[in-house]
Design a protein around this motif. Sequence first.
Motif, PDB file in Angstrom:
ATOM      1  N   LEU A  65       0.907  -1.250   0.177  1.00 22.63           N
ATOM      2  CA  LEU A  65       0.111  -0.053   0.125  1.00 22.63           C
ATOM      3  C   LEU A  65       0.750   1.258   0.188  1.00 22.63           C
ATOM      4  CD1 LEU A  65      -2.481  -0.832   2.670  1.00 22.63           C
ATOM      5  CD2 LEU A  65      -2.959  -0.370  -0.191  1.00 22.63           C
ATOM      6  N   ILE A  66       2.233   1.184   0.125  1.00 26.35           N
ATOM      7  CA  ILE A  66       2.636   2.410   0.503  1.00 26.35           C
ATOM      8  C   ILE A  66       3.212   2.713  -1.359  1.00 26.35           C
ATOM      9  CG2 ILE A  66       5.130   2.705   0.733  1.00 26.35           C
ATOM     10  CD1 ILE A  66       5.423   1.243   3.203  1.00 26.35           C
ATOM     11  N   GLY A  67       3.017   1.420  -2.102  1.00 27.41           N
ATOM     12  CA  GLY A  67       3.426   2.146  -3.035  1.00 27.41           C
ATOM     13  C   GLY A  67       2.341   3.150  -4.052  1.00 27.41           C
ATOM     14  N   VAL A  68       1.150   2.082  -3.672  1.00 28.95           N
ATOM     15  CA  VAL A  68      -0.375   2.757  -4.265  1.00 28.95           C
ATOM     16  C   VAL A  68      -0.288   4.106  -3.320  1.00 28.95           C
ATOM     17  CG1 VAL A  68      -2.819   2.764  -3.382  1.00 28.95           C
ATOM     18  CG2 VAL A  68      -1.051   0.674  -4.287  1.00 28.95           C
ATOM     19  N   TRP A  69       0.010   4.668  -2.313  1.00 29.18           N
ATOM     20  CA  TRP A  69       0.140   6.027  -2.038  1.00 29.18           C
ATOM     21  C   TRP A  69       0.686   6.382  -2.746  1.00 29.18           C
ATOM     22  CZ3 TRP A  69      -4.029   4.326   0.899  1.00 29.18           C
ATOM     23  CH2 TRP A  69      -4.031   4.590   1.945  1.00 29.18           C
ATOM     24  N   CYS A  70       2.265   6.405  -2.907  1.00 31.15           N
ATOM     25  CA  CYS A  70       2.768   7.230  -3.414  1.00 31.15           C
ATOM     26  C   CYS A  70       2.951   8.134  -4.756  1.00 31.15           C
ATOM     27  CB  CYS A  70       4.405   6.385  -4.151  1.00 31.15           C
ATOM     28  SG  CYS A  70       5.088   6.218  -2.175  1.00 31.15           S
ATOM     29  N   GLY A  71       1.435   6.178  -5.176  1.00 28.10           N
ATOM     30  CA  GLY A  71       0.830   6.668  -6.556  1.00 28.10           C
ATOM     31  C   GLY A  71       0.126   7.239  -6.994  1.00 28.10           C
ATOM     32  N   ALA A  72      -0.870   7.481  -6.000  1.00 24.14           N
ATOM     33  CA  ALA A  72      -2.097   7.818  -5.817  1.00 24.14           C
ATOM     34  C   ALA A  72      -1.970   9.382  -5.726  1.00 24.14           C
ATOM     35  CB  ALA A  72      -3.001   7.810  -4.369  1.00 24.14           C
ATOM     36  N   ALA A  73      -0.440   9.912  -4.928  1.00 23.31           N
ATOM     37  CA  ALA A  73      -0.038  10.782  -4.586  1.00 23.31           C
ATOM     38  C   ALA A  73       0.662  11.610  -5.856  1.00 23.31           C
ATOM     39  CB  ALA A  73       0.745  11.190  -3.267  1.00 23.31           C
ATOM     40  N   TYR A  74       1.128  11.148  -6.197  1.00 27.14           N
ATOM     41  CA  TYR A  74       2.189  11.596  -7.738  1.00 27.14           C
ATOM     42  C   TYR A  74       0.374  11.337  -8.885  1.00 27.14           C
ATOM     43  CZ  TYR A  74       4.680  12.158 -11.536  1.00 27.14           C
ATOM     44  OH  TYR A  74       5.246  12.702 -12.729  1.00 27.14           O
ATOM     45  N   GLN A  75      -0.425  10.698  -8.962  1.00 25.95           N
ATOM     46  CA  GLN A  75      -1.758  11.096  -9.498  1.00 25.95           C
ATOM     47  C   GLN A  75      -1.863  12.416  -9.431  1.00 25.95           C
ATOM     48  OE1 GLN A  75      -1.665   9.504 -13.054  1.00 25.95           O
ATOM     49  NE2 GLN A  75       0.425   8.446 -12.359  1.00 25.95           N
ATOM     50  N   LEU A  76      -2.348  12.314  -7.920  1.00 23.56           N
ATOM     51  CA  LEU A  76      -3.082  13.322  -7.729  1.00 23.56           C
ATOM     52  C   LEU A  76      -2.292  14.875  -8.178  1.00 23.56           C
ATOM     53  CD1 LEU A  76      -4.550  13.061  -4.206  1.00 23.56           C
ATOM     54  CD2 LEU A  76      -5.183  13.389  -6.106  1.00 23.56           C
ATOM     55  N   MET A  77      -0.553  14.990  -8.039  1.00 19.40           N
ATOM     56  CA  MET A  77      -0.035  16.495  -8.498  1.00 19.40           C
ATOM     57  C   MET A  77      -0.495  16.750 -10.191  1.00 19.40           C
ATOM     58  SD  MET A  77       2.086  18.454  -6.883  1.00 19.40           S
ATOM     59  CE  MET A  77       2.805  18.297  -7.999  1.00 19.40           C
ATOM     60  N   LYS A  78      -0.850  15.336 -10.479  1.00 18.70           N
ATOM     61  CA  LYS A  78      -1.143  15.868 -12.375  1.00 18.70           C
ATOM     62  C   LYS A  78      -2.283  16.675 -12.123  1.00 18.70           C
ATOM     63  CE  LYS A  78       1.347  12.316 -13.522  1.00 18.70           C
ATOM     64  NZ  LYS A  78       1.833  10.415 -14.857  1.00 18.70           N
ATOM     65  N   VAL A  79      -3.651  16.622 -11.533  1.00 14.89           N
ATOM     66  CA  VAL A  79      -4.583  17.801 -11.472  1.00 14.89           C
ATOM     67  C   VAL A  79      -4.556  18.793 -12.137  1.00 14.89           C
ATOM     68  CG1 VAL A  79      -6.887  17.994 -10.552  1.00 14.89           C
ATOM     69  CG2 VAL A  79      -5.657  15.890 -10.062  1.00 14.89           C
ATOM     70  N   PRO A  80      -4.471  19.617 -12.828  1.00 11.73           N
ATOM     71  CA  PRO A  80      -4.209  20.997 -12.936  1.00 11.73           C
ATOM     72  C   PRO A  80      -4.279  21.785 -11.741  1.00 11.73           C
ATOM     73  CG  PRO A  80      -5.009  20.346 -14.692  1.00 11.73           C
ATOM     74  CD  PRO A  80      -5.242  18.867 -13.684  1.00 11.73           C
ATOM     75  N   ALA A  81      -5.514  22.017 -11.433  1.00 19.07           N
ATOM     76  CA  ALA A  81      -5.197  23.007  -9.853  1.00 19.07           C
ATOM     77  C   ALA A  81      -3.928  22.722  -8.730  1.00 19.07           C
ATOM     78  CB  ALA A  81      -6.441  23.074  -9.544  1.00 19.07           C
ATOM     79  N   ILE A  82      -4.327  21.578  -8.905  1.00 21.12           N
ATOM     80  CA  ILE A  82      -3.519  20.934  -7.025  1.00 21.12           C
ATOM     81  C   ILE A  82      -1.933  20.921  -8.083  1.00 21.12           C
ATOM     82  CG2 ILE A  82      -2.956  19.022  -5.588  1.00 21.12           C
ATOM     83  CD1 ILE A  82      -5.686  17.957  -6.375  1.00 21.12           C
ATOM     84  N   ALA A  83      -1.587  20.561  -8.841  1.00 27.16           N
ATOM     85  CA  ALA A  83      -0.259  20.343  -9.304  1.00 27.16           C
ATOM     86  C   ALA A  83       0.158  22.649  -9.412  1.00 27.16           C
ATOM     87  CB  ALA A  83       0.114  20.489 -10.732  1.00 27.16           C
ATOM     88  N   GLU A  84      -0.708  23.733 -10.219  1.00 30.87           N
ATOM     89  CA  GLU A  84      -0.256  24.934  -9.918  1.00 30.87           C
ATOM     90  C   GLU A  84      -0.717  25.475  -8.669  1.00 30.87           C
ATOM     91  OE1 GLU A  84      -2.573  28.915 -12.371  1.00 30.87           O
ATOM     92  OE2 GLU A  84      -3.229  27.223 -11.914  1.00 30.87           O
ATOM     93  N   MET A  85      -1.310  24.435  -8.035  1.00 32.45           N
ATOM     94  CA  MET A  85      -0.844  25.715  -6.680  1.00 32.45           C
ATOM     95  C   MET A  85      -0.064  25.294  -5.854  1.00 32.45           C
ATOM     96  SD  MET A  85      -4.302  25.056  -3.279  1.00 32.45           S
ATOM     97  CE  MET A  85      -3.231  23.383  -3.219  1.00 32.45           C
ATOM     98  N   LEU A  86      -0.149  23.848  -5.606  1.00 35.30           N
ATOM     99  CA  LEU A  86       1.471  23.413  -4.867  1.00 35.30           C
ATOM    100  C   LEU A  86       2.870  23.420  -5.778  1.00 35.30           C
ATOM    101  CD1 LEU A  86       0.328  19.720  -4.268  1.00 35.30           C
ATOM    102  CD2 LEU A  86       0.328  21.716  -2.452  1.00 35.30           C
ATOM    103  N   THR A  87       3.256  23.684  -6.994  1.00 32.64           N
ATOM    104  CA  THR A  87       4.044  24.663  -8.238  1.00 32.64           C
ATOM    105  C   THR A  87       4.495  25.820  -7.249  1.00 32.64           C
ATOM    106  OG1 THR A  87       3.401  22.816  -9.605  1.00 32.64           O
ATOM    107  CG2 THR A  87       4.893  24.929  -9.971  1.00 32.64           C
ATOM    108  N   ARG A  88       3.425  26.467  -7.047  1.00 37.01           N
ATOM    109  CA  ARG A  88       3.597  28.254  -6.926  1.00 37.01           C
ATOM    110  C   ARG A  88       3.624  28.535  -5.624  1.00 37.01           C
ATOM    111  NH1 ARG A  88      -0.856  31.808  -9.537  1.00 37.01           N
ATOM    112  NH2 ARG A  88      -0.009  31.017 -11.151  1.00 37.01           N
ATOM    113  N   TYR A  89       3.216  27.897  -5.087  1.00 42.09           N
ATOM    114  CA  TYR A  89       3.007  28.216  -3.395  1.00 42.09           C
ATOM    115  C   TYR A  89       3.566  26.627  -1.894  1.00 42.09           C
ATOM    116  CZ  TYR A  89      -0.231  31.310  -4.641  1.00 42.09           C
ATOM    117  OH  TYR A  89      -1.175  32.214  -5.312  1.00 42.09           O
ATOM    118  N   GLY A  90       4.385  25.909  -3.212  1.00 44.36           N
ATOM    119  CA  GLY A  90       4.903  24.462  -2.437  1.00 44.36           C
ATOM    120  C   GLY A  90       5.663  24.871  -1.482  1.00 44.36           C
ATOM    121  N   ASN A  91       6.918  26.258  -1.919  1.00 44.88           N
ATOM    122  CA  ASN A  91       8.348  26.274  -1.276  1.00 44.88           C
ATOM    123  C   ASN A  91       8.142  26.746  -0.216  1.00 44.88           C
ATOM    124  OD1 ASN A  91       9.785  24.754  -3.137  1.00 44.88           O
ATOM    125  ND2 ASN A  91      10.245  26.582  -4.680  1.00 44.88           N
ATOM    126  N   GLN A  92       7.033  27.748   0.030  1.00 46.47           N
ATOM    127  CA  GLN A  92       6.500  28.459   1.386  1.00 46.47           C
ATOM    128  C   GLN A  92       5.744  27.921   1.974  1.00 46.47           C
ATOM    129  OE1 GLN A  92       6.106  29.956  -2.574  1.00 46.47           O
ATOM    130  NE2 GLN A  92       7.653  31.223  -3.020  1.00 46.47           N
TER     131      GLN A  92
END
Length: 248
Positions: free
Chosen positions: A156-183
């Motif tokens: 399930l660790i692999g499933v969790w990592c895969g799910a999180a990475y796929q969520l990162m591909k959702v444009p709204a989530i990816a844009e928000m985290l890319t812009r504000y993730g470092n902060q």
Amino acid sequence: MNELLAAITTGLTAFTATNLDDILILLLFFSQVNTVFRRRHVVAGQYLGFAALVVVSLPGFFSGLLLPRPWIGMLGIVPIAIGISRLLQTESEAAETETSPSATPSTWLTMLSPQAYSVAAVTFANGGDNIGIYMPLFANSPWESLVVILSVFFGLIGVWCGAAYQLMKVPAIAEMLTRYGNQLVPYVLIGLGVLILLDSHTLENRGLVVLTLLISGTFTLNLLRKLEQVSVAKLYSTSKAVSKMEKN
């Protein structure tokens, strides 16, 4: 057959109940991926941190001794320390990290890299509830069921990592985290550490409060000294380069 199904169901339930919050942490880590901090570091760190939780939870390693919950809560210092470290990093240091070249290491080198250790430390520190649940679960499971439960966990660790990475591909989530993730990451890590301390009732023990403050203060002072030394070295290097240019 019934015992096998029961063990699989137990593994699925226990893992899901104790690792739902890891999805957010994984999302934040994947949003920080660059030329030095790779996806493999996130996955390797997640496996390392979870493996450490399993080892600590196995009663055979501790002769059946159950750690008091307030002491387990001291693990909250780890994400706080990592968060403070990231918060105090200068923008120039971050730029150097992103532009520095990196070779492709082997799997074992990835597992031993500082980037993977950083992820593993946060995963382990966020596992106070895991330890509290896994210890009695493992203690009451026969050997065959324990093997099945652990197999389910690591799958399930692999499933969790895969799910999180796929969520990162959702444009709204990816844009928000890319812009504000470092902060956001330093504050999320510090907040996570504080929540671990509070949820484990660690701060209700005066002795542990003093110990927490001493460890946190010592770490912060050492980090500030290192940052100061780096800044002085950079200033000296810059002034030396300017002087050399002026002479030429």
